[in-house]
Design an enzyme around this catalytic site. Sequence first.
Site, short mmCIF file in Angstrom:
data_model
loop_
_atom_site.label_atom_id
_atom_site.label_comp_id
_atom_site.label_asym_id
_atom_site.label_seq_id
_atom_site.Cartn_x
_atom_site.Cartn_y
_atom_site.Cartn_z
CG ASP A 123 1.64 7.52 7.86
OD1 ASP A 123 1.73 6.31 8.38
OD2 ASP A 123 1.48 7.55 6.36
CG ASP A 182 1.47 -0.17 7.70
OD1 ASP A 182 0.77 -1.19 7.46
OD2 ASP A 182 2.24 0.06 6.72
N1 GLY Z 1 2.95 2.33 5.16
C1 GLY Z 1 4.15 2.06 5.77
C2 GLY Z 1 4.89 1.26 4.96
O1 GLY Z 1 5.07 0.98 3.72
O2 GLY Z 1 5.35 0.20 5.63
#
Ligand code: GLY
Length: 405
Positions: A123, A182
Amino acid sequence: MINSYLSPMKPTLFAALFLLASTTVLSQEGNPSMKTLIGENFALALSQYKLLEKNTPDTLMPRFFDPATGKAGTSDTKWWCSGFFPGSLLYIYEYTNNEEIRQIAEKRLRILEKEKYFTGNHDLGFMINCSFGNAYRLLGKPDYKDAVMTAAASLATRYRPSIQSIQSWNSSERLKCPVIIDNMMNLELLYWVSNNGGDARYREIALAHANTTLRHHFRRDNSSYHVLDWDLDKKEISKKLTWQGAADESAWARGQSWGLYGFTTMYAYSQNKVYLGQARKIAHFLLDHPNLPADKIPFWDYNAPGIPGTFRDASAGAIMASALLELGQYVNKKEKKKFVAAAVQIIRSLSAEAYLTRPGENGGFLIKQNVGSLPHKSEVNVSLTYADYYFLEAMLRYQKWHLKN
Ligand code: GLY
């Protein structure tokens, strides 16, 4: 974000918008003009984010506000959303030039900076590019560039050459090497660093990851799976599944928005028409979807059981609006019209009472009706930092490309 595409707005213009906001300029349809609406929304954001700062302990970041319980949730800086609060403060600063907001943003960056070394998941783009990337773009301080450069090195440790992908989460009992859609949102960090004096290998990693995603993450209808679980030794996918969606074969709304935004950004950086093609296909899949409501704020999953009697995810709408405005820059007139009109509709919807807080409401957040993870019964129908961030970004993009200053 897309680092080089936005530029700060002049303070005099902000003053003029405040005046406009107070006299409520109406467009032909009788709605406030976009200029008025955006001016009003940033004035609200300025006061709400000062409140959110006041409500959040100095060592933590805001995470959610649940209007059903009145509970405000916070997180430490390792949480994937830790960059959105400083990022939103910086967007508000960009529009308003308000010094107090800049100081709050820089104060929050100081507690976040250590995460440039974080390697516990993928992330880093959300955490560091949305915060320090914007800070460097707007304020130009070398330390902020250093944070972005260091974060790219941290993220690159998660690249797995055998599958040409960045591993999203660590292996667990359930998943060996998960890669989620993501992850497309973390590639800008890598590309930008290579383009700005960093290791050229990061750009290669971003391209390899995007190409692998393109090959394996999409279904025939251009919706995407949420999670691919890879077997690193066999170099094959063991399973395609969901984590936050309604079913393994469903179209989880925020995941679709991440894919749209991610491929649009990869096109903006690489000029590779294959990425543009994928972004366009995703956009048409979403905008033509029979389950997309008239106000264009998606349900939390396009295949959620119980539609229309289920929750919306306004964050998926905000991300989609920002991505569509960017994508509108690269397509023909007809498509541009469709994409920009949809983005405008989303911004207008999010500016209405159903989705936008009133002054003092929801602890200082801006956008209501978001869903973190419904299957985990976590953050359902609440305010969330990333909905605010992409809403603010969408308005800045609209102002930059569609309003005459
Ligand atoms: N992992 C990022 C989201 O929940 O969109």
